[in-house]
Write a protein that holds these residues in place. Sequence first.
Motif, PDB file in Angstrom:
ATOM      1  N   ALA A   1       0.828  -1.203   0.000  1.00  0.00           N
ATOM      2  CA  ALA A   1       0.000   0.000   0.000  1.00  0.00           C
ATOM      3  C   ALA A   1       0.868   1.260   0.000  1.00  0.00           C
ATOM      4  N   GLU A   2       1.948   1.248   0.763  1.00  0.00           N
ATOM      5  CA  GLU A   2       2.837   2.424   0.828  1.00  0.00           C
ATOM      6  C   GLU A   2       3.477   2.712  -0.529  1.00  0.00           C
TER       7      GLU A   2
ATOM      8  N   ILE B   1      -2.767   6.660   2.603  1.00  0.00           N
ATOM      9  CA  ILE B   1      -3.125   5.397   3.230  1.00  0.00           C
ATOM     10  C   ILE B   1      -4.403   5.589   4.045  1.00  0.00           C
TER      11      ILE B   1
ATOM     12  N   ASP C   1      -7.210   3.453   6.823  1.00  0.00           N
ATOM     13  CA  ASP C   1      -7.544   2.295   7.646  1.00  0.00           C
ATOM     14  C   ASP C   1      -9.045   2.069   7.741  1.00  0.00           C
TER      15      ASP C   1
ATOM     16  N   ARG D   1      -4.650   0.150   3.710  1.00  0.00           N
ATOM     17  CA  ARG D   1      -3.353  -0.222   4.270  1.00  0.00           C
ATOM     18  C   ARG D   1      -3.122  -1.735   4.202  1.00  0.00           C
TER      19      ARG D   1
END
Length: 445
Positions: free
Chosen positions: A166-167, A190, A192, A209
Amino acid sequence: MTDPAYLERLKQLSTRLVSLQKPIRILDAIKWPAGIEQRFREQQGRELPALDKDFYQRQKLAFDPDNIQQLFKELKNDVRRQLGHDDALGKILQATIDQYQIVIELLRHRGTGQFGYFSKQLYGSASDNLRGDRKSLRQMGEKLCHIFSLPAVEHLNRPYTNHISAEEAVKILRERMNDYFGAGEVRVQISDDIVSDASAGGDCIKINRRSLFSELDLQVLEVHEGWVHIGTTLNGREQPWATWLSVGSPRITAIQEGMAVLLETLTFSSFPQRARRISDRVVAVDLAEQGADFCDVYNYFLERGVTEHDSYRVTQRVFRGGTLTGGSVFTKDISYVKGFVENVNFIRSAINSGVPEIIPMLFVGKVTLDDLPLLYERYLEGVIAGPKYLPPMFKNLNGLYVWFGFSSGISSVMNIARAQQHFSKIFEKLPTPQYSYGTTDAEID
């Protein structure tokens, strides 16, 4: 020349609408907790998730339904009074206000039998006919599912692996958004709190994430979320008077999602498995509308070779907000196929009618196809600003004109079924390829 006082009234009313709709977020109001899938699959899909009316009532809305409903009513009255009952732009404003009033009722009735009633008012039903045709959306969905499920699909697969975190996805997409829109115009971050792998809202793309992505997934996200959803939002924000074109009520969903799928196709970013998942959504909606419960729909796809995860995802999308026993469900997911077909037919018709100049207006903001002729007229008058951000094939229409011109000409002159029969006899003599690879598909809301 348009009266300056009229334009100021239009802007003030439009800005009020933009402000009023801001706290109304449908997907946020009906999303499910992340752990539901694991528990459901541990029970091997035999028990309905524990999500009923009480669950939704505990999820407080970000607005007071009674208060905001009254404010929308007052705004609609002001539109009629200040712009006139017959003003064309005023009618689009009123239609948009009407949609938000229905959205409020939809969210009031989460988890009840009325939820599906309001969903059909907003998004339609899988049993609806396609615009200008006798075929239903379910029939179209079934046909597409068949095409994208043929054994030959496996021979086309390439080894796109989910190796991008994801990063890293955020970093890559941020660079691509900067290239397309300019540095700092679009945020990629990102998240959550989203259930899907990625989603777009306003000028921001959110990346889950917990998700991993392939190169092809990122190509899809770039054009689907970036070029279409965010591009039309930013183009709407560029409007000097019709600022409501920057926000999307459900009336524009089919055109938005259909255009996003069309752009995936025109840029060769899509692939058969993704197209199959989009087609499956229409079938899932129809099954649920006809009374199939959550387990029934889940197992329907499982029995047709869809993975447990993907069977859950397509089912969960349809039942969020509604009743898990079926009948009252969220019908938004018919929009992808419906909008794709209607956008293609609109572009072909614009070319055949000799008015291809109207095609870029699809990106002027959050619009419906019925809005476009009027918006194009107001564009020529200087009231509506042309789209600032346009995909390459919509900036220079030559290639698009030729592609859709050939497509339209061939389909209107030739008997496609007879031609297919001719070539099928030749193809029967070919040996069956013996190779296949895996592929991936990010879940995009």
